[in-house]
Design a protein around this motif. Sequence first.
Motif, PDB file in Angstrom:
ATOM      1  N   GLY A 199       1.206   5.439   0.126  1.00 14.24           N
ATOM      2  CA  GLY A 199       2.249   4.918   1.119  1.00 14.24           C
ATOM      3  C   GLY A 199       1.949   3.545   1.828  1.00 14.24           C
ATOM      4  N   TRP A 200       0.780   3.194   2.098  1.00 22.95           N
ATOM      5  CA  TRP A 200       0.631   1.964   2.647  1.00 22.95           C
ATOM      6  C   TRP A 200       0.831   0.851   1.571  1.00 22.95           C
ATOM      7  CZ3 TRP A 200      -1.761   0.881   7.505  1.00 22.95           C
ATOM      8  CH2 TRP A 200      -1.801  -0.492   7.991  1.00 22.95           C
ATOM      9  N   LEU A 201       0.309   0.952   0.384  1.00 22.32           N
ATOM     10  CA  LEU A 201       0.402   0.075  -0.510  1.00 22.32           C
ATOM     11  C   LEU A 201       1.682  -0.138  -1.071  1.00 22.32           C
ATOM     12  CD1 LEU A 201      -2.906   0.946  -2.629  1.00 22.32           C
ATOM     13  CD2 LEU A 201      -2.325  -0.946  -0.941  1.00 22.32           C
ATOM     14  N   LEU A 202       2.500   1.023  -1.113  1.00 27.60           N
ATOM     15  CA  LEU A 202       3.903   0.886  -1.676  1.00 27.60           C
ATOM     16  C   LEU A 202       4.624   0.178  -0.556  1.00 27.60           C
ATOM     17  CD1 LEU A 202       6.224   1.976  -3.225  1.00 27.60           C
ATOM     18  CD2 LEU A 202       6.371   3.933  -1.546  1.00 27.60           C
ATOM     19  N   ILE A 203       4.432   0.260   0.620  1.00 26.86           N
ATOM     20  CA  ILE A 203       5.112  -0.816   1.547  1.00 26.86           C
ATOM     21  C   ILE A 203       4.659  -2.154   1.522  1.00 26.86           C
ATOM     22  CG2 ILE A 203       5.682  -1.114   3.976  1.00 26.86           C
ATOM     23  CD1 ILE A 203       7.183   1.240   2.730  1.00 26.86           C
ATOM     24  N   GLU A 204       3.332  -2.288   1.472  1.00 23.23           N
ATOM     25  CA  GLU A 204       3.044  -3.819   1.148  1.00 23.23           C
ATOM     26  C   GLU A 204       3.619  -4.278  -0.032  1.00 23.23           C
ATOM     27  OE1 GLU A 204      -1.575  -4.891   2.695  1.00 23.23           O
ATOM     28  OE2 GLU A 204      -1.259  -3.872   0.749  1.00 23.23           O
ATOM     29  N   LYS A 205       3.635  -3.683  -1.022  1.00 24.34           N
ATOM     30  CA  LYS A 205       4.059  -3.965  -2.445  1.00 24.34           C
ATOM     31  C   LYS A 205       5.669  -4.466  -2.100  1.00 24.34           C
ATOM     32  CE  LYS A 205       4.392  -5.086  -6.527  1.00 24.34           C
ATOM     33  NZ  LYS A 205       3.740  -6.539  -7.139  1.00 24.34           N
ATOM     34  N   ILE A 206       6.217  -3.771  -1.395  1.00 24.89           N
ATOM     35  CA  ILE A 206       7.811  -3.993  -1.214  1.00 24.89           C
ATOM     36  C   ILE A 206       7.905  -5.255  -0.133  1.00 24.89           C
ATOM     37  CG2 ILE A 206       9.832  -3.180   0.035  1.00 24.89           C
ATOM     38  CD1 ILE A 206       9.187  -0.384  -1.019  1.00 24.89           C
ATOM     39  N   LYS A 207       7.067  -5.230   0.967  1.00 27.01           N
ATOM     40  CA  LYS A 207       7.289  -6.172   1.961  1.00 27.01           C
ATOM     41  C   LYS A 207       6.578  -7.673   1.663  1.00 27.01           C
ATOM     42  CE  LYS A 207       5.497  -5.313   5.847  1.00 27.01           C
ATOM     43  NZ  LYS A 207       4.591  -4.828   6.854  1.00 27.01           N
ATOM     44  N   ASP A 208       5.687  -7.583   1.008  1.00 23.69           N
ATOM     45  CA  ASP A 208       4.829  -8.702   0.643  1.00 23.69           C
ATOM     46  C   ASP A 208       4.327  -9.174  -0.983  1.00 23.69           C
ATOM     47  OD1 ASP A 208       4.348  -8.977   3.564  1.00 23.69           O
ATOM     48  OD2 ASP A 208       2.633  -7.745   3.230  1.00 23.69           O
ATOM     49  N   GLY A 209       4.839  -8.261  -1.732  1.00 26.26           N
ATOM     50  CA  GLY A 209       4.897  -8.496  -2.975  1.00 26.26           C
ATOM     51  C   GLY A 209       3.475  -8.058  -3.740  1.00 26.26           C
ATOM     52  N   LYS A 210       2.556  -7.767  -2.893  1.00 25.93           N
ATOM     53  CA  LYS A 210       1.135  -7.585  -3.341  1.00 25.93           C
ATOM     54  C   LYS A 210       0.346  -6.386  -2.461  1.00 25.93           C
ATOM     55  CE  LYS A 210      -0.097 -12.396  -4.850  1.00 25.93           C
ATOM     56  NZ  LYS A 210       1.200 -13.028  -4.577  1.00 25.93           N
ATOM     57  N   ALA A 211      -0.206  -5.489  -3.420  1.00 23.00           N
ATOM     58  CA  ALA A 211      -1.010  -4.410  -2.947  1.00 23.00           C
ATOM     59  C   ALA A 211      -2.306  -5.007  -2.577  1.00 23.00           C
ATOM     60  CB  ALA A 211      -1.044  -3.161  -3.775  1.00 23.00           C
ATOM     61  N   THR A 212      -2.882  -4.858  -1.525  1.00 19.63           N
ATOM     62  CA  THR A 212      -4.056  -5.624  -1.158  1.00 19.63           C
ATOM     63  C   THR A 212      -5.246  -4.420  -0.908  1.00 19.63           C
ATOM     64  OG1 THR A 212      -4.054  -5.636   1.237  1.00 19.63           O
ATOM     65  CG2 THR A 212      -2.968  -7.476   0.099  1.00 19.63           C
ATOM     66  N   SER A 213      -6.578  -5.038  -1.102  1.00 18.89           N
ATOM     67  CA  SER A 213      -7.755  -4.186  -0.953  1.00 18.89           C
ATOM     68  C   SER A 213      -7.811  -3.671   0.672  1.00 18.89           C
ATOM     69  CB  SER A 213      -9.100  -4.910  -1.288  1.00 18.89           C
ATOM     70  OG  SER A 213      -9.029  -6.166  -0.646  1.00 18.89           O
ATOM     71  N   VAL A 214      -7.635  -4.912   1.335  1.00 22.07           N
ATOM     72  CA  VAL A 214      -7.639  -4.470   3.044  1.00 22.07           C
ATOM     73  C   VAL A 214      -6.382  -3.517   3.297  1.00 22.07           C
ATOM     74  CG1 VAL A 214      -6.880  -5.367   5.368  1.00 22.07           C
ATOM     75  CG2 VAL A 214      -8.406  -6.627   3.463  1.00 22.07           C
ATOM     76  N   GLY A 215      -5.164  -3.629   2.548  1.00 23.73           N
ATOM     77  CA  GLY A 215      -4.318  -2.631   2.816  1.00 23.73           C
ATOM     78  C   GLY A 215      -4.712  -1.168   2.328  1.00 23.73           C
ATOM     79  N   ALA A 216      -5.424  -1.070   1.229  1.00 19.77           N
ATOM     80  CA  ALA A 216      -5.755   0.237   0.788  1.00 19.77           C
ATOM     81  C   ALA A 216      -6.897   0.718   2.078  1.00 19.77           C
ATOM     82  CB  ALA A 216      -6.819   0.144  -0.523  1.00 19.77           C
ATOM     83  N   ALA A 217      -7.784   0.000   2.275  1.00 25.32           N
ATOM     84  CA  ALA A 217      -8.746   0.356   3.259  1.00 25.32           C
ATOM     85  C   ALA A 217      -8.049   0.965   4.609  1.00 25.32           C
ATOM     86  CB  ALA A 217      -9.737  -0.689   3.653  1.00 25.32           C
ATOM     87  N   SER A 218      -7.014   0.161   5.054  1.00 31.95           N
ATOM     88  CA  SER A 218      -6.335   0.200   6.132  1.00 31.95           C
ATOM     89  C   SER A 218      -5.367   1.609   5.990  1.00 31.95           C
ATOM     90  CB  SER A 218      -5.137  -0.763   6.590  1.00 31.95           C
ATOM     91  OG  SER A 218      -6.055  -1.918   6.779  1.00 31.95           O
ATOM     92  N   GLY A 219      -4.837   1.950   4.590  1.00 30.03           N
ATOM     93  CA  GLY A 219      -4.256   3.038   4.451  1.00 30.03           C
ATOM     94  C   GLY A 219      -5.238   4.361   4.749  1.00 30.03           C
ATOM     95  N   ALA A 220      -6.297   4.293   4.004  1.00 32.98           N
ATOM     96  CA  ALA A 220      -7.229   5.376   4.069  1.00 32.98           C
ATOM     97  C   ALA A 220      -7.519   5.694   5.487  1.00 32.98           C
ATOM     98  CB  ALA A 220      -8.477   4.981   3.584  1.00 32.98           C
ATOM     99  N   VAL A 221      -7.882   4.871   6.444  1.00 26.47           N
ATOM    100  CA  VAL A 221      -8.065   4.996   7.711  1.00 26.47           C
ATOM    101  C   VAL A 221      -6.919   5.612   8.385  1.00 26.47           C
ATOM    102  CG1 VAL A 221      -9.015   3.929   9.911  1.00 26.47           C
ATOM    103  CG2 VAL A 221      -9.920   3.454   7.971  1.00 26.47           C
ATOM    104  N   THR A 222      -5.914   5.231   8.321  1.00 29.27           N
ATOM    105  CA  THR A 222      -4.620   5.619   8.877  1.00 29.27           C
ATOM    106  C   THR A 222      -4.443   7.086   8.471  1.00 29.27           C
ATOM    107  OG1 THR A 222      -3.302   3.563   8.656  1.00 29.27           O
ATOM    108  CG2 THR A 222      -1.998   5.442   8.777  1.00 29.27           C
ATOM    109  N   GLY A 223      -4.750   7.371   7.303  1.00 31.14           N
ATOM    110  CA  GLY A 223      -4.499   8.875   6.681  1.00 31.14           C
ATOM    111  C   GLY A 223      -5.496   9.719   7.560  1.00 31.14           C
ATOM    112  N   LEU A 224      -6.730   9.260   7.588  1.00 27.71           N
ATOM    113  CA  LEU A 224      -7.809  10.060   8.423  1.00 27.71           C
ATOM    114  C   LEU A 224      -7.346  10.090   9.715  1.00 27.71           C
ATOM    115  CD1 LEU A 224     -10.819   8.181   6.772  1.00 27.71           C
ATOM    116  CD2 LEU A 224     -10.267  10.633   6.418  1.00 27.71           C
ATOM    117  N   VAL A 225      -6.899   9.095  10.412  1.00 31.26           N
ATOM    118  CA  VAL A 225      -6.580   9.279  11.828  1.00 31.26           C
ATOM    119  C   VAL A 225      -5.401  10.452  11.923  1.00 31.26           C
ATOM    120  CG1 VAL A 225      -5.123   8.154  13.696  1.00 31.26           C
ATOM    121  CG2 VAL A 225      -7.072   6.818  12.400  1.00 31.26           C
TER     122      VAL A 225
END
Length: 424
Positions: free
Chosen positions: A256-282
């Motif tokens: 979900g995070w990487l999808l929005i990152e790609k739409i918003k900024d044009g790139k799916a980032t490693s920091v985005g992947a890490a942040s998405g994982a923590v978000t799901g855990l929370v």
Amino acid sequence: MLDQGNTAFVLIMAALVLFMTPGLAFFYGGLVKAKSVISMMMMSFGAIALVGVLWVLYGYAIAFANHGAGTNVAGIVGFFSIDWNQIGLGQAFEESQASTINAAYPSMAFVGFQATFAIITVALISGAIADRAKFGAWMVFAGVWVTVVYFPVASWVFNLTSGMFATWGVIDFAGGTAVHINAGAAGLALAIVLGKRVGFAKGAHKPHNPPFVLLGAAILWFGWFGFNAGSEGAADGVAALAWVNTLAAPAAAILGWLLIEKIKDGKATSVGAASGAVTGLVAITPACAALTPGWGILLGFLAGIVCCFAIDWKYKLGFDDSLDVVGVHLVGGIFGTLYLGIFADGTGLIYSGSFEQLGKQAVAAAAVLVYSFVLAFVIGFAIEKTIGFRVKTEDEVAGIDTAVHGEEGYVLYEERDETPVAVR
């Protein structure tokens, strides 16, 4: 007779949860600038040291007053109480040393497991004030906040004997309110008290070490299986469900995070992947034992989308939450807590046709948010006006590792007779 299997389970889960705090140190350390990495990581290790001691001295006595055989309890039971028999863990020690224990695990195993929750909750707050906080002031804040906020709130949530939330029928299996909403609200308060970093603007502060961020997220995810499955206190079917949801929800949140990152900024980032994982855990933390895995996947995916948008709110609202404690932990914790009001197995709206569970979840989330924010703001403001919470501007610009700790995170060469010599 003592169940040695469950005892081993709880002790192993406690070790996993403790490992989360060094993981958080790597996660946060990679997100700050290179000259602040030691400061950032030290706030996590400071939390381990200080909260570990305070928990043994009196934290458990507050958080679990009237738990089990508590007989010397003073205060307002269910809101803020203390069991004087548990000061210094006296009663827990006696119970754990008994020759015959007829329980799933000794009291001291439970003490240790819950201690790790207190530690990680305090450490989470530090991300909101990265790059600009004094270590000594942080330690003062951590000691006061954990005493007057976390210990009582842990009693509300985790003390199933007399805690307010248990009485109200709130679902929070592993601490969405006590840990994430609690830490997120405190982080917001401190971000306001300390003010914005020098040069605060979108894109102005880049993570200096994305591999550290990924490593930290991986350690957090690994430890989170102990956080969620271990909250059952037994190696059974509920723990297994929590384990599977702790796998599925963060995985979906990354997508979900990487999808929005790609739409918003044009790139799916490693920091985005890490942040998405923590978000799901929370988000899955309060819900891991109350959702079927399909609903757990939906929760993670939606949380990844919502929190990816939420991290930009600080630029619109004008507060500098350095490492997105608010956007990830406060928003993610609220989202996961409220989601249960609709999808919790048996009691959620889609199963019961009633908004009752949603109302209970909303009241619990609001109670912790307001309590933590107000007290954190008061404590932080008092520290700032007395000993000072924020470092000098020149130290902040230069990087605070040397000024605060006298160390550098990366020493690439040594100077000997004014000739750079490579360090091997």
